[in-house]
Design a protein around this motif. Structure first.
Motif, PDB file in Angstrom:
ATOM      1  N   VAL A 223     -36.592 -33.086 -51.770  1.00  0.00           N
ATOM      2  CA  VAL A 223     -35.657 -34.072 -51.072  1.00  0.00           C
ATOM      3  C   VAL A 223     -36.653 -34.688 -50.218  1.00  0.00           C
ATOM      4  O   VAL A 223     -36.887 -34.273 -49.128  1.00  0.00           O
ATOM      5  CB  VAL A 223     -34.470 -33.175 -50.694  1.00  0.00           C
ATOM      6  CG1 VAL A 223     -33.420 -34.503 -50.141  1.00  0.00           C
ATOM      7  CG2 VAL A 223     -33.732 -32.569 -51.532  1.00  0.00           C
ATOM      8  N   MET A 224     -37.256 -36.047 -50.448  1.00  0.00           N
ATOM      9  CA  MET A 224     -37.924 -36.779 -49.421  1.00  0.00           C
ATOM     10  C   MET A 224     -37.240 -37.971 -48.929  1.00  0.00           C
ATOM     11  O   MET A 224     -36.617 -38.674 -49.901  1.00  0.00           O
ATOM     12  CB  MET A 224     -39.051 -37.129 -50.335  1.00  0.00           C
ATOM     13  CG  MET A 224     -39.773 -36.142 -51.069  1.00  0.00           C
ATOM     14  SD  MET A 224     -40.620 -34.697 -49.885  1.00  0.00           S
ATOM     15  CE  MET A 224     -42.293 -35.402 -50.167  1.00  0.00           C
ATOM     16  N   ALA A 225     -37.401 -38.059 -47.605  1.00  0.00           N
ATOM     17  CA  ALA A 225     -36.774 -39.216 -46.914  1.00  0.00           C
ATOM     18  C   ALA A 225     -37.604 -40.472 -47.654  1.00  0.00           C
ATOM     19  O   ALA A 225     -38.708 -40.388 -47.583  1.00  0.00           O
ATOM     20  CB  ALA A 225     -36.661 -39.083 -45.670  1.00  0.00           C
ATOM     21  N   THR A 226     -37.128 -41.860 -47.578  1.00  0.00           N
ATOM     22  CA  THR A 226     -37.560 -42.826 -47.717  1.00  0.00           C
ATOM     23  C   THR A 226     -37.238 -43.963 -47.073  1.00  0.00           C
ATOM     24  O   THR A 226     -36.096 -44.155 -46.424  1.00  0.00           O
ATOM     25  CB  THR A 226     -37.764 -42.780 -49.455  1.00  0.00           C
ATOM     26  OG1 THR A 226     -38.883 -44.149 -49.831  1.00  0.00           O
ATOM     27  CG2 THR A 226     -36.302 -43.489 -49.908  1.00  0.00           C
ATOM     28  N   THR A 227     -37.601 -45.110 -47.258  1.00  0.00           N
ATOM     29  CA  THR A 227     -37.411 -46.325 -46.792  1.00  0.00           C
ATOM     30  C   THR A 227     -36.117 -47.057 -47.560  1.00  0.00           C
ATOM     31  O   THR A 227     -36.161 -46.760 -48.851  1.00  0.00           O
ATOM     32  CB  THR A 227     -38.399 -47.557 -46.496  1.00  0.00           C
ATOM     33  OG1 THR A 227     -39.026 -47.760 -47.846  1.00  0.00           O
ATOM     34  CG2 THR A 227     -39.216 -46.646 -45.680  1.00  0.00           C
ATOM     35  N   ARG A 228     -35.351 -48.164 -47.084  1.00  0.00           N
ATOM     36  CA  ARG A 228     -34.405 -48.727 -47.781  1.00  0.00           C
ATOM     37  C   ARG A 228     -34.825 -49.589 -49.106  1.00  0.00           C
ATOM     38  O   ARG A 228     -34.191 -49.934 -49.847  1.00  0.00           O
ATOM     39  CB  ARG A 228     -33.361 -49.528 -46.811  1.00  0.00           C
ATOM     40  CG  ARG A 228     -34.059 -50.580 -46.200  1.00  0.00           C
ATOM     41  CD  ARG A 228     -32.991 -51.127 -45.021  1.00  0.00           C
ATOM     42  NE  ARG A 228     -31.975 -51.880 -45.532  1.00  0.00           N
ATOM     43  CZ  ARG A 228     -31.537 -52.916 -46.108  1.00  0.00           C
ATOM     44  NH1 ARG A 228     -32.528 -53.672 -46.026  1.00  0.00           N
ATOM     45  NH2 ARG A 228     -30.266 -53.066 -46.622  1.00  0.00           N
ATOM     46  N   HIS A 229     -36.330 -49.834 -48.819  1.00  0.00           N
ATOM     47  CA  HIS A 229     -36.780 -51.064 -49.580  1.00  0.00           C
ATOM     48  C   HIS A 229     -37.622 -50.232 -50.784  1.00  0.00           C
ATOM     49  O   HIS A 229     -37.766 -50.792 -51.636  1.00  0.00           O
ATOM     50  CB  HIS A 229     -37.596 -51.737 -48.911  1.00  0.00           C
ATOM     51  CG  HIS A 229     -36.881 -52.655 -48.028  1.00  0.00           C
ATOM     52  ND1 HIS A 229     -36.060 -53.671 -48.462  1.00  0.00           N
ATOM     53  CD2 HIS A 229     -36.903 -52.695 -46.853  1.00  0.00           C
ATOM     54  CE1 HIS A 229     -35.720 -54.340 -47.212  1.00  0.00           C
ATOM     55  NE2 HIS A 229     -36.087 -53.729 -46.218  1.00  0.00           N
ATOM     56  N   ASP A 230     -37.940 -48.906 -50.739  1.00  0.00           N
ATOM     57  CA  ASP A 230     -38.186 -48.248 -51.842  1.00  0.00           C
ATOM     58  C   ASP A 230     -37.586 -48.341 -53.277  1.00  0.00           C
ATOM     59  O   ASP A 230     -36.106 -48.619 -52.986  1.00  0.00           O
ATOM     60  CB  ASP A 230     -38.326 -46.547 -51.574  1.00  0.00           C
ATOM     61  CG  ASP A 230     -39.044 -45.933 -52.503  1.00  0.00           C
ATOM     62  OD1 ASP A 230     -39.820 -46.594 -53.384  1.00  0.00           O
ATOM     63  OD2 ASP A 230     -39.408 -44.677 -52.144  1.00  0.00           O
ATOM     64  N   THR A 231     -38.249 -48.693 -54.265  1.00  0.00           N
ATOM     65  CA  THR A 231     -37.401 -48.700 -55.812  1.00  0.00           C
ATOM     66  C   THR A 231     -37.539 -47.515 -56.485  1.00  0.00           C
ATOM     67  O   THR A 231     -38.363 -46.745 -56.275  1.00  0.00           O
ATOM     68  CB  THR A 231     -38.144 -49.845 -56.187  1.00  0.00           C
ATOM     69  OG1 THR A 231     -39.519 -49.685 -56.637  1.00  0.00           O
ATOM     70  CG2 THR A 231     -38.076 -51.051 -55.463  1.00  0.00           C
ATOM     71  N   VAL A 232     -36.546 -47.418 -57.230  1.00  0.00           N
ATOM     72  CA  VAL A 232     -36.590 -46.342 -58.292  1.00  0.00           C
ATOM     73  C   VAL A 232     -36.111 -46.995 -59.620  1.00  0.00           C
ATOM     74  O   VAL A 232     -35.485 -48.076 -59.690  1.00  0.00           O
ATOM     75  CB  VAL A 232     -35.362 -45.235 -58.042  1.00  0.00           C
ATOM     76  CG1 VAL A 232     -36.032 -44.473 -56.772  1.00  0.00           C
ATOM     77  CG2 VAL A 232     -34.304 -45.843 -57.710  1.00  0.00           C
ATOM     78  N   VAL A 233     -36.137 -46.131 -60.702  1.00  0.00           N
ATOM     79  CA  VAL A 233     -35.986 -46.742 -61.961  1.00  0.00           C
ATOM     80  C   VAL A 233     -34.556 -46.039 -62.175  1.00  0.00           C
ATOM     81  O   VAL A 233     -34.339 -44.845 -62.246  1.00  0.00           O
ATOM     82  CB  VAL A 233     -36.721 -46.175 -63.170  1.00  0.00           C
ATOM     83  CG1 VAL A 233     -36.248 -46.482 -64.524  1.00  0.00           C
ATOM     84  CG2 VAL A 233     -38.336 -46.884 -62.940  1.00  0.00           C
ATOM     85  N   THR A 234     -33.640 -46.973 -62.544  1.00  0.00           N
ATOM     86  CA  THR A 234     -32.312 -46.359 -62.653  1.00  0.00           C
ATOM     87  C   THR A 234     -31.905 -46.013 -64.146  1.00  0.00           C
ATOM     88  O   THR A 234     -32.848 -46.137 -64.964  1.00  0.00           O
ATOM     89  CB  THR A 234     -31.172 -47.659 -62.444  1.00  0.00           C
ATOM     90  OG1 THR A 234     -31.376 -48.470 -63.400  1.00  0.00           O
ATOM     91  CG2 THR A 234     -31.397 -48.261 -61.015  1.00  0.00           C
ATOM     92  N   ARG A 235     -30.772 -45.489 -64.373  1.00  0.00           N
ATOM     93  CA  ARG A 235     -30.641 -44.911 -65.636  1.00  0.00           C
ATOM     94  C   ARG A 235     -30.404 -45.954 -66.729  1.00  0.00           C
ATOM     95  O   ARG A 235     -30.310 -45.889 -67.757  1.00  0.00           O
ATOM     96  CB  ARG A 235     -29.056 -44.144 -65.495  1.00  0.00           C
ATOM     97  CG  ARG A 235     -29.131 -43.152 -64.698  1.00  0.00           C
ATOM     98  CD  ARG A 235     -27.918 -42.236 -64.743  1.00  0.00           C
ATOM     99  NE  ARG A 235     -27.907 -41.419 -66.051  1.00  0.00           N
ATOM    100  CZ  ARG A 235     -26.990 -40.897 -66.533  1.00  0.00           C
ATOM    101  NH1 ARG A 235     -25.852 -40.543 -65.908  1.00  0.00           N
ATOM    102  NH2 ARG A 235     -27.053 -40.205 -67.579  1.00  0.00           N
ATOM    103  N   TRP A 236     -30.495 -47.372 -66.130  1.00  0.00           N
ATOM    104  CA  TRP A 236     -30.447 -48.591 -67.197  1.00  0.00           C
ATOM    105  C   TRP A 236     -31.757 -49.086 -67.391  1.00  0.00           C
ATOM    106  O   TRP A 236     -31.803 -50.261 -67.717  1.00  0.00           O
ATOM    107  CB  TRP A 236     -29.350 -49.340 -66.756  1.00  0.00           C
ATOM    108  CG  TRP A 236     -27.867 -48.935 -66.588  1.00  0.00           C
ATOM    109  CD1 TRP A 236     -27.018 -48.695 -67.492  1.00  0.00           C
ATOM    110  CD2 TRP A 236     -27.328 -48.268 -65.424  1.00  0.00           C
ATOM    111  NE1 TRP A 236     -26.003 -48.310 -67.193  1.00  0.00           N
ATOM    112  CE2 TRP A 236     -26.025 -47.697 -65.847  1.00  0.00           C
ATOM    113  CE3 TRP A 236     -27.698 -47.955 -64.317  1.00  0.00           C
ATOM    114  CZ2 TRP A 236     -25.008 -47.130 -65.107  1.00  0.00           C
ATOM    115  CZ3 TRP A 236     -26.827 -47.516 -63.302  1.00  0.00           C
ATOM    116  CH2 TRP A 236     -25.578 -47.125 -63.913  1.00  0.00           C
ATOM    117  N   SER A 237     -32.639 -48.206 -66.681  1.00  0.00           N
ATOM    118  CA  SER A 237     -34.344 -48.848 -67.029  1.00  0.00           C
ATOM    119  C   SER A 237     -34.457 -49.957 -66.131  1.00  0.00           C
ATOM    120  O   SER A 237     -35.424 -50.685 -66.536  1.00  0.00           O
ATOM    121  CB  SER A 237     -34.518 -48.828 -68.522  1.00  0.00           C
ATOM    122  OG  SER A 237     -34.172 -47.981 -69.177  1.00  0.00           O
ATOM    123  N   ILE A 238     -33.886 -50.027 -65.133  1.00  0.00           N
ATOM    124  CA  ILE A 238     -34.134 -51.264 -64.191  1.00  0.00           C
ATOM    125  C   ILE A 238     -34.635 -50.859 -62.874  1.00  0.00           C
ATOM    126  O   ILE A 238     -34.273 -49.767 -62.320  1.00  0.00           O
ATOM    127  CB  ILE A 238     -33.008 -52.138 -64.031  1.00  0.00           C
ATOM    128  CG1 ILE A 238     -32.284 -52.500 -65.400  1.00  0.00           C
ATOM    129  CG2 ILE A 238     -33.090 -53.324 -62.837  1.00  0.00           C
ATOM    130  CD1 ILE A 238     -31.011 -53.116 -65.076  1.00  0.00           C
TER     131      ILE A 238
END
Length: 394
Positions: A223-238
């Motif tokens: 469980v890693m803290a990150t910045t608000r601008h970090d990006t992730v791939v959502t369940r809709w592949s975006i």
């Protein structure tokens, strides 16, 4: 460990037990005894803990033996640290333990201490002339202590090899980012089979996608803290910024929870999580967590988690909240074990001092864990198996 004679004898005896684990790392009797005297001095109630005061506490005529221990006599601080870490695992080892990475600053004058320069120090809360150490803490329900350490060397040092040599920094020691140091310490813990369940770190480390991917590839839950601008791939592949995932979340998805005790009582926030990453093992999940201030709801922090499929929100909150344990380690190790009270300038001496201070802190942590165990045993009601009449097979 208490001011009475029994308490003093208790921690003195435990320091000797810790010392006995690594005494074979010294080839001569003088450094063996000096190492024990050094640790005793670090936990003694001295106003300042330098070569003179530690020597006086040990009954030495001057600080020469202490200086030789830290600067001249040959011994391997990493080998001693291995023995200290084994002591921690033997007494506190827990497969649900959390490994926590963080750094802390040591304010210094002058320009000769290894790694020193004007740099941001979280300890001071501003840019100061300081050294920065990156540490790995081991946190369990029974106690938390430091089990690894690296001195950060800015490029102002590693680009000047002559300056490095004068400070005892070998030519093989190249520049490493703090994240690279964190990776190396966790890899070492994994390779040496230290029992733990999770890794956590603040956003200065957790924002590293490369490190998160490495942990995931090794199936290390985190469980890693990150910045608000970090990006992730959502369940809709975006690919989404993490802060975009929560504004439309229904109110009932937010849960008010404590993530542990802080300096001013329980740390209570509103928490929510959103599942991300459409491709993963059936038995694993990826989540983004949001932690929102109750009194200032515009203040939101974010975490990225990789965990078993059945992991609850409460468990992820527990791991996220455990990051403050490393701050507690820094505070107690500095106040009680002289972690920041040293006069060494050379690179090996810094690691030697930190290792012996960490050994002293581990000793006090284990003693406190035992006190808690005794207190719990005294307050817990006896189980039915101990109060029932003996059963006869006749």
């Amino acid at each position: 460990m208490g001011g009475d004679l029994a308490g003093v004898r208790l921690w003195a005896g435990e320091l000797e037990a810790v010392h006995e684990r690594f005494v074979h790392r010294f080839s001569r009797e003088e450094p063996r005894q000096s190492a024990l005297a050094y640790m005793r001095g670090l936990v003694a109630p001295l106003e300042r803990k330098n070569g003179w005061t530690l020597a006086e506490e040990a009954g030495h005529a001057g600080p020469d033996r202490i200086h030789r221990l830290l600067n001249r006599i040959e011994w391997d601080a990493d080998e001693v640290l291995d023995d200290v870490r084994d002591y921690v695992v033997e007494n506190l080892g827990d497969r649900d333990a959390v490994l926590i990475v963080d750094d802390t600053g040591f304010l210094k004058k002058g320009v000769r201490s290894a790694g020193v320069q004007r740099q941001y120090s979280g300890t001071a809360g501003r840019t100061e002339n300081s050294q920065i150490g990156v540490f790995l803490a081991y946190a369990t329900g029974r106690g938390r202590t430091l089990i690894d350490r690296r001195l950060y060397l800015p490029t102002s040092w590693t680009d000047d090899r002559e300056r490095c040599r004068r400070a005892g920094i070998d030519d093989s020691v190249a520049f490493e980012t703090k994240v690279a140091m964190a990776k190396a310490m966790v890899r070492r813990a994994i390779a040496d089979r230290i029992p733990f369940g999770w890794v956590t770190a603040d956003a200065a480390y957790g924002f590293s996608k490369g490190w998160r991917f490495e942990l995931e590839q090794a199936d290390v839950f985190h469980v890693m803290a990150t910045t608000r601008h970090d990006t992730v791939v959502t369940r809709w592949s975006i690919d989404h910024p993490v802060h975009d995932l929560f504004p439309g979340l229904p109110r009932q998805k937010w849960k008010r929870r404590s993530c542990g005790e802080g300096a001013h009582g329980r740390r209570i926030y509103d928490w929510a999580r959103v599942e991300v990453r459409p491709w993963h093992r059936e038995d694993r999940r990826h989540w983004v967590l949001a932690r929102r201030s109750v009194s200032r709801p515009e203040e939101i922090s974010y975490y990225i988690a990789y965990c078993p499929a059945g992991t609850t929100l409460d468990e992820l909150i527990r791991v996220a909240g455990s990051r403050w344990a490393v701050e507690e380690c820094f505070q107690t190790a500095k106040q009680e074990c002289g972690l920041d009270d040293y006069q060494v300038r050379r690179y090996p001496g810094w690691h030697r001092h930190m290792t012996l201070a960490m050994a002293a802190h581990a000793c006090l942590t284990v003693l406190r864990a035992r006190e808690l165990d005794i207190g719990k045993a005294e307050t817990d009601p006896p189980s039915s198996s101990t109060t029932a009449s003996p059963r006869s097979d006749d």
